[in-house]
Design a protein around this motif. Structure first.
Motif, PDB file in Angstrom:
ATOM      1  N   GLN A 105      51.411   9.912 -31.781  1.00 57.96           N
ATOM      2  CA  GLN A 105      50.659  10.370 -30.617  1.00 57.96           C
ATOM      3  C   GLN A 105      49.591  11.386 -31.017  1.00 57.96           C
ATOM      4  O   GLN A 105      49.790  12.176 -31.933  1.00 57.96           O
ATOM      5  CB  GLN A 105      51.586  11.016 -29.585  1.00 57.96           C
ATOM      6  CG  GLN A 105      52.684  10.123 -29.075  1.00 57.96           C
ATOM      7  CD  GLN A 105      52.166   8.967 -28.238  1.00 57.96           C
ATOM      8  OE1 GLN A 105      51.168   9.080 -27.549  1.00 57.96           O
ATOM      9  NE2 GLN A 105      52.849   7.827 -28.321  1.00 57.96           N
ATOM     10  N   VAL A 106      48.492  11.368 -30.282  1.00 56.80           N
ATOM     11  CA  VAL A 106      47.409  12.325 -30.430  1.00 56.80           C
ATOM     12  C   VAL A 106      47.332  13.102 -29.120  1.00 56.80           C
ATOM     13  O   VAL A 106      47.582  12.540 -28.052  1.00 56.80           O
ATOM     14  CB  VAL A 106      46.079  11.579 -30.715  1.00 56.80           C
ATOM     15  CG1 VAL A 106      44.907  12.532 -30.760  1.00 56.80           C
ATOM     16  CG2 VAL A 106      46.187  10.802 -32.031  1.00 56.80           C
ATOM     17  N   TYR A 107      47.002  14.387 -29.189  1.00 54.82           N
ATOM     18  CA  TYR A 107      46.973  15.244 -28.001  1.00 54.82           C
ATOM     19  C   TYR A 107      45.584  15.851 -27.812  1.00 54.82           C
ATOM     20  O   TYR A 107      45.013  16.414 -28.738  1.00 54.82           O
ATOM     21  CB  TYR A 107      47.991  16.371 -28.126  1.00 54.82           C
ATOM     22  CG  TYR A 107      49.408  15.877 -28.180  1.00 54.82           C
ATOM     23  CD1 TYR A 107      50.180  15.832 -27.032  1.00 54.82           C
ATOM     24  CD2 TYR A 107      49.970  15.438 -29.375  1.00 54.82           C
ATOM     25  CE1 TYR A 107      51.487  15.358 -27.073  1.00 54.82           C
ATOM     26  CE2 TYR A 107      51.268  14.964 -29.426  1.00 54.82           C
ATOM     27  CZ  TYR A 107      52.019  14.922 -28.272  1.00 54.82           C
ATOM     28  OH  TYR A 107      53.306  14.443 -28.310  1.00 54.82           O
ATOM     29  N   PHE A 108      45.095  15.779 -26.578  1.00 55.74           N
ATOM     30  CA  PHE A 108      43.851  16.431 -26.181  1.00 55.74           C
ATOM     31  C   PHE A 108      44.227  17.562 -25.221  1.00 55.74           C
ATOM     32  O   PHE A 108      44.487  17.315 -24.041  1.00 55.74           O
ATOM     33  CB  PHE A 108      42.917  15.441 -25.470  1.00 55.74           C
ATOM     34  CG  PHE A 108      42.334  14.397 -26.370  1.00 55.74           C
ATOM     35  CD1 PHE A 108      41.128  14.613 -27.012  1.00 55.74           C
ATOM     36  CD2 PHE A 108      42.982  13.177 -26.549  1.00 55.74           C
ATOM     37  CE1 PHE A 108      40.576  13.637 -27.837  1.00 55.74           C
ATOM     38  CE2 PHE A 108      42.441  12.200 -27.366  1.00 55.74           C
ATOM     39  CZ  PHE A 108      41.229  12.434 -28.012  1.00 55.74           C
ATOM     40  N   ALA A 117      46.485  23.952 -22.420  1.00 57.51           N
ATOM     41  CA  ALA A 117      47.351  24.491 -23.475  1.00 57.51           C
ATOM     42  C   ALA A 117      46.513  24.869 -24.696  1.00 57.51           C
ATOM     43  O   ALA A 117      45.399  24.368 -24.875  1.00 57.51           O
ATOM     44  CB  ALA A 117      48.394  23.448 -23.885  1.00 57.51           C
ATOM     45  N   THR A 118      47.067  25.748 -25.511  1.00 56.08           N
ATOM     46  CA  THR A 118      46.471  26.101 -26.798  1.00 56.08           C
ATOM     47  C   THR A 118      47.528  25.838 -27.859  1.00 56.08           C
ATOM     48  O   THR A 118      48.681  26.235 -27.700  1.00 56.08           O
ATOM     49  CB  THR A 118      46.049  27.581 -26.827  1.00 56.08           C
ATOM     50  OG1 THR A 118      45.196  27.847 -25.712  1.00 56.08           O
ATOM     51  CG2 THR A 118      45.310  27.910 -28.103  1.00 56.08           C
ATOM     52  N   ILE A 119      47.127  25.163 -28.932  1.00 55.87           N
ATOM     53  CA  ILE A 119      48.074  24.732 -29.957  1.00 55.87           C
ATOM     54  C   ILE A 119      47.655  25.289 -31.311  1.00 55.87           C
ATOM     55  O   ILE A 119      46.489  25.203 -31.705  1.00 55.87           O
ATOM     56  CB  ILE A 119      48.165  23.192 -29.980  1.00 55.87           C
ATOM     57  CG1 ILE A 119      48.615  22.691 -28.605  1.00 55.87           C
ATOM     58  CG2 ILE A 119      49.107  22.717 -31.082  1.00 55.87           C
ATOM     59  CD1 ILE A 119      48.546  21.200 -28.408  1.00 55.87           C
ATOM     60  N   LEU A 120      48.627  25.847 -32.004  1.00 59.34           N
ATOM     61  CA  LEU A 120      48.415  26.442 -33.319  1.00 59.34           C
ATOM     62  C   LEU A 120      48.758  25.424 -34.391  1.00 59.34           C
ATOM     63  O   LEU A 120      49.852  24.848 -34.378  1.00 59.34           O
ATOM     64  CB  LEU A 120      49.308  27.680 -33.485  1.00 59.34           C
ATOM     65  CG  LEU A 120      49.299  28.345 -34.857  1.00 59.34           C
ATOM     66  CD1 LEU A 120      47.964  29.026 -35.107  1.00 59.34           C
ATOM     67  CD2 LEU A 120      50.437  29.351 -34.949  1.00 59.34           C
ATOM     68  N   LEU A 121      47.836  25.194 -35.306  1.00 57.98           N
ATOM     69  CA  LEU A 121      48.108  24.361 -36.479  1.00 57.98           C
ATOM     70  C   LEU A 121      48.445  25.272 -37.642  1.00 57.98           C
ATOM     71  O   LEU A 121      47.770  26.279 -37.870  1.00 57.98           O
ATOM     72  CB  LEU A 121      46.885  23.521 -36.846  1.00 57.98           C
ATOM     73  CG  LEU A 121      46.477  22.429 -35.866  1.00 57.98           C
ATOM     74  CD1 LEU A 121      45.193  21.765 -36.326  1.00 57.98           C
ATOM     75  CD2 LEU A 121      47.583  21.404 -35.731  1.00 57.98           C
ATOM     76  N   SER A 122      49.500  24.923 -38.357  1.00 58.37           N
ATOM     77  CA  SER A 122      49.852  25.703 -39.537  1.00 58.37           C
ATOM     78  C   SER A 122      50.210  24.758 -40.673  1.00 58.37           C
ATOM     79  O   SER A 122      50.682  23.652 -40.452  1.00 58.37           O
ATOM     80  CB  SER A 122      51.009  26.669 -39.254  1.00 58.37           C
ATOM     81  OG  SER A 122      52.180  25.963 -38.924  1.00 58.37           O
ATOM     82  N   TYR A 123      49.944  25.225 -41.874  1.00 63.64           N
ATOM     83  CA  TYR A 123      50.233  24.455 -43.076  1.00 63.64           C
ATOM     84  C   TYR A 123      51.449  25.076 -43.738  1.00 63.64           C
ATOM     85  O   TYR A 123      51.523  26.292 -43.920  1.00 63.64           O
ATOM     86  CB  TYR A 123      49.038  24.475 -44.024  1.00 63.64           C
ATOM     87  CG  TYR A 123      49.319  23.787 -45.335  1.00 63.64           C
ATOM     88  CD1 TYR A 123      49.463  22.410 -45.391  1.00 63.64           C
ATOM     89  CD2 TYR A 123      49.455  24.515 -46.501  1.00 63.64           C
ATOM     90  CE1 TYR A 123      49.729  21.764 -46.592  1.00 63.64           C
ATOM     91  CE2 TYR A 123      49.721  23.881 -47.705  1.00 63.64           C
ATOM     92  CZ  TYR A 123      49.867  22.510 -47.738  1.00 63.64           C
ATOM     93  OH  TYR A 123      50.134  21.887 -48.923  1.00 63.64           O
ATOM     94  N   VAL A 142      54.903  20.449 -31.231  1.00 64.47           N
ATOM     95  CA  VAL A 142      54.262  19.173 -30.908  1.00 64.47           C
ATOM     96  C   VAL A 142      54.555  18.180 -32.017  1.00 64.47           C
ATOM     97  O   VAL A 142      54.876  17.028 -31.767  1.00 64.47           O
ATOM     98  CB  VAL A 142      52.746  19.354 -30.685  1.00 64.47           C
ATOM     99  CG1 VAL A 142      52.060  18.030 -30.428  1.00 64.47           C
ATOM    100  CG2 VAL A 142      52.496  20.314 -29.528  1.00 64.47           C
ATOM    101  N   PHE A 143      54.424  18.630 -33.255  1.00 61.83           N
ATOM    102  CA  PHE A 143      54.889  17.855 -34.400  1.00 61.83           C
ATOM    103  C   PHE A 143      55.105  18.789 -35.579  1.00 61.83           C
ATOM    104  O   PHE A 143      54.496  19.845 -35.661  1.00 61.83           O
ATOM    105  CB  PHE A 143      53.998  16.673 -34.763  1.00 61.83           C
ATOM    106  CG  PHE A 143      52.559  17.006 -35.037  1.00 61.83           C
ATOM    107  CD1 PHE A 143      52.147  17.490 -36.267  1.00 61.83           C
ATOM    108  CD2 PHE A 143      51.599  16.791 -34.075  1.00 61.83           C
ATOM    109  CE1 PHE A 143      50.823  17.769 -36.530  1.00 61.83           C
ATOM    110  CE2 PHE A 143      50.264  17.069 -34.326  1.00 61.83           C
ATOM    111  CZ  PHE A 143      49.889  17.563 -35.547  1.00 61.83           C
ATOM    112  N   ALA A 144      56.006  18.396 -36.448  1.00 57.35           N
ATOM    113  CA  ALA A 144      56.337  19.188 -37.625  1.00 57.35           C
ATOM    114  C   ALA A 144      55.682  18.576 -38.859  1.00 57.35           C
ATOM    115  O   ALA A 144      55.489  17.363 -38.933  1.00 57.35           O
ATOM    116  CB  ALA A 144      57.852  19.243 -37.810  1.00 57.35           C
ATOM    117  N   SER A 145      55.369  19.411 -39.807  1.00 53.42           N
ATOM    118  CA  SER A 145      54.775  18.974 -41.063  1.00 53.42           C
ATOM    119  C   SER A 145      55.673  17.944 -41.742  1.00 53.42           C
ATOM    120  O   SER A 145      56.884  18.106 -41.805  1.00 53.42           O
ATOM    121  CB  SER A 145      54.587  20.187 -41.971  1.00 53.42           C
ATOM    122  OG  SER A 145      54.130  19.802 -43.236  1.00 53.42           O
TER     123      SER A 145
END
Length: 166
Positions: free
Chosen positions: A48-51, A55-61, A39-42
């Protein structure tokens, strides 16, 4: 052909008052997200913002050393892109689709405009952001103590389901 999911399937969007929904819903665009899609890369500029609705989206640092740390899993209870409507142009996290499905996309500028209006929308989004921050802190704590390995920490249990992003 089934009907597309309604914006109100996202709990944050459903919690907005009628006036805010009237202003925001015409700007929402339904997008289909595939598993593994970035969806976007660090460190990249986002607008854009997504609601998520299905879907399920994983955030990673990714601290820059080539490793990635899973910090949160966001589904229909939340929003992806909090830094964008907090006046940040670049996110410190990456967002990758864990479970394929749909999300509603909206311009960060439109959402920021709504959050700058008097009313409950800002309080609602900030309350979600506080909760997400607490979840991220708990996940970091679990990772520091290697609890995620034995899956005994509920906030780390997503690690067994999602693809690694490194």
């Amino acid at each position: 052909m089934p009907l597309p999911p309604a914006p109100a399937l996202n709990l944050l969007l459903a919690s907005l008052n009628a006036a805010a929904r009237t202003r925001l819903f015409p700007h929402l665009v339904l997008v289909e997200l595939a598993a593994g899609e970035i969806v976007f890369a660090s460190g990249t500029q986002q607008v854009q913002v997504y609601f998520p609705v299905t879907a399920t989206i994983l955030l990673s640092y990714q601290p820059g050393n080539g490793t990635a740390t899973e910090i949160s899993l966001v589904g229909n209870e939340g929003v992806i892109g909090i830094p964008l409507f907090l006046q940040e142009k670049v996110s410190p996290c990456s967002a990758v689709v864990c479970d394929a499905g749909f999300a509603y996309q909206i311009s960060a500028a439109v959402l920021t405009g709504e959050l700058n209006r008097p009313g409950p929308a800002l309080r609602l989004i900030l309350a979600y952001a506080r909760g997400l921050s607490a979840q991220m802190a708990q996940t970091a704590h679990c990772d520091m103590h290697s609890i995620a390995v034995d899956r005994s920490c509920a906030t780390c249990s997503h690690a067994a389901r999602c693809p690694k992003t490194d």
